[in-house]
Write a protein that holds these residues in place. Structure first.
Motif, PDB file in Angstrom:
ATOM      1  N   ALA A   1      14.302   5.239  -9.711  1.00  0.00           N
ATOM      2  CA  ALA A   1      13.773   4.109 -10.479  1.00  0.00           C
ATOM      3  C   ALA A   1      13.716   4.449 -11.962  1.00  0.00           C
ATOM      4  CB  ALA A   1      12.395   3.722  -9.963  1.00  0.00           C
ATOM      5  N   ALA A   2      13.275   5.651 -12.275  1.00  0.00           N
ATOM      6  CA  ALA A   2      13.194   6.067 -13.676  1.00  0.00           C
ATOM      7  C   ALA A   2      14.572   6.126 -14.314  1.00  0.00           C
ATOM      8  CB  ALA A   2      12.491   7.421 -13.782  1.00  0.00           C
ATOM      9  N   ALA A   3      15.557   6.588 -13.549  1.00  0.00           N
ATOM     10  CA  ALA A   3      16.907   6.729 -14.088  1.00  0.00           C
ATOM     11  C   ALA A   3      17.611   5.384 -14.252  1.00  0.00           C
ATOM     12  CB  ALA A   3      17.728   7.629 -13.182  1.00  0.00           C
ATOM     13  N   LEU A   4      17.272   4.418 -13.388  1.00  0.00           N
ATOM     14  CA  LEU A   4      17.972   3.139 -13.377  1.00  0.00           C
ATOM     15  C   LEU A   4      17.188   2.009 -14.040  1.00  0.00           C
ATOM     16  CD1 LEU A   4      19.284   3.270  -9.701  1.00  0.00           C
ATOM     17  CD2 LEU A   4      20.662   3.500 -11.771  1.00  0.00           C
ATOM     18  N   GLY A   5      15.950   2.275 -14.443  1.00  0.00           N
ATOM     19  CA  GLY A   5      15.123   1.199 -14.964  1.00  0.00           C
ATOM     20  C   GLY A   5      14.701   0.235 -13.876  1.00  0.00           C
ATOM     21  N   ALA A   6      14.574   0.760 -12.654  1.00  0.00           N
ATOM     22  CA  ALA A   6      14.196  -0.050 -11.496  1.00  0.00           C
ATOM     23  C   ALA A   6      12.704   0.107 -11.215  1.00  0.00           C
ATOM     24  CB  ALA A   6      15.020   0.359 -10.283  1.00  0.00           C
ATOM     25  N   THR A   7      12.237  -0.597 -10.202  1.00  0.00           N
ATOM     26  CA  THR A   7      10.849  -0.484  -9.784  1.00  0.00           C
ATOM     27  C   THR A   7      10.784   0.010  -8.343  1.00  0.00           C
ATOM     28  OG1 THR A   7      10.789  -2.796  -9.037  1.00  0.00           O
ATOM     29  CG2 THR A   7      10.100  -2.345 -11.309  1.00  0.00           C
ATOM     30  N   VAL A   8       9.689   0.691  -8.023  1.00  0.00           N
ATOM     31  CA  VAL A   8       9.435   1.120  -6.651  1.00  0.00           C
ATOM     32  C   VAL A   8       8.458   0.129  -6.035  1.00  0.00           C
ATOM     33  CG1 VAL A   8       8.586   2.948  -5.146  1.00  0.00           C
ATOM     34  CG2 VAL A   8       9.843   3.540  -7.230  1.00  0.00           C
ATOM     35  N   ALA A   9       8.934  -0.601  -5.040  1.00  0.00           N
ATOM     36  CA  ALA A   9       8.123  -1.646  -4.405  1.00  0.00           C
ATOM     37  C   ALA A   9       7.422  -1.092  -3.170  1.00  0.00           C
ATOM     38  CB  ALA A   9       9.005  -2.829  -4.029  1.00  0.00           C
ATOM     39  N   PRO A  10       6.282  -1.691  -2.799  1.00  0.00           N
ATOM     40  CA  PRO A  10       5.512  -1.144  -1.676  1.00  0.00           C
ATOM     41  C   PRO A  10       5.990  -1.584  -0.301  1.00  0.00           C
ATOM     42  CG  PRO A  10       4.326  -2.961  -2.685  1.00  0.00           C
ATOM     43  CD  PRO A  10       5.549  -2.746  -3.528  1.00  0.00           C
ATOM     44  N   VAL A  11       6.750  -2.675  -0.213  1.00  0.00           N
ATOM     45  CA  VAL A  11       7.087  -3.245   1.086  1.00  0.00           C
ATOM     46  C   VAL A  11       8.582  -3.509   1.175  1.00  0.00           C
ATOM     47  CG1 VAL A  11       6.716  -5.160   2.687  1.00  0.00           C
ATOM     48  CG2 VAL A  11       4.824  -4.337   1.275  1.00  0.00           C
TER      49      VAL A  11
END
Length: 231
Positions: free
Chosen positions: A162-172
């Motif tokens: 996520a940090a490398a791609l500018g993504a988010t880590v979602a919970p579900v």
């Protein structure tokens, strides 16, 4: 250092999807190479030279899809595709082997092929599987879901991606996810891959790419620190 990834490629149905997933990981800083496993040596020397040259030409076509003409390619001879890839991964110090889904899989879904299945039970390398038709359009990873417990490595891997791609880590995990990062089961030997029944079911119903990590291993991407979740 970031993760080293081998994409299994033989130019057949759905193999372009595996390259598309490799390209997404390359965007996260991974070092990606392509590998083709052939199963026999030709008894005739000239024929052997020709067949090997044809394999390298096939991989050159894969590099065009990858968008990196300088990426390493490997032609491996082994009676077993998974064993050949596992040996190559060990020799290269690779962290991940990426596969496509089976050719009979429905569009947008994921299935575990025979080679991936062999390596998902006791292998030492993370396994990525691309959904059918990932190569269509402009795929991206914006929403990542980590599946497993805090000691498994999936959460740290997802956060690094996520940090490398500018993504988010979602919970579900749901249909909005672009990638599932899945832990090996707690009973697995550290550093080895082993899926629980619930994880296998999750892959069967997934509508996005999946990445299964060995027990206790967090894969490095981008500028993330190298190491394991247990360290």
């Amino acid at each position: 250092m970031s993760a080293k990834i081998i994409v299994s490629y033989d130019g057949t149905a759905n193999e372009d999807d595996a390259i598309a997933l490799g390209r997404l990981f390359a965007g996260a800083g991974a070092e990606v190479s392509l590998a083709y496993v052939r199963h026999t040596h030709e008894p005739d020397r000239n024929r052997e030279t020709l067949v090997v040259a044809e394999a390298h030409e096939l991989l050159k076509g894969g590099l065009e899809l990858l968008g990196d003409s300088h990426a390493p390619t490997h032609v491996v001879t082994d009676r077993s595709t998974p064993e050949g890839l596992a040996t190559l991964a060990e020799g290269l110090g690779a962290d991940v082997i990426v596969f496509c889904s089976d050719s009979h899989t429905a569009k947008g879904h994921v299935s575990i092929g025979n080679s991936a299945a062999r390596l998902l039970e006791g292998g030492r390398t993370a396994i990525g599987i691309a959904p059918v038709d990932l190569a269509e359009g402009s795929p991206a990873i914006k929403r990542i879901v980590a599946v497993g417990d805090g000691d498994g490595g999936a959460r740290h891997t997802a956060e690094a991606l996520a940090a490398a791609l500018g993504a988010t880590v979602a919970p579900v995990a749901n249909d909005a996810a672009d990638l599932l990062v899945i832990d090996s089961r707690p009973e697995a030997q550290p550093g080895h891959v082993s899926l629980s029944a619930s994880a296998e079911h999750l892959i069967e119903i997934a509508r996005c790419a999946v990445l299964v990590v060995p027990r206790g291993v967090a894969l490095p991407f981008g500028r993330a620190a190298v190491g394991s979740a247990a360290a």
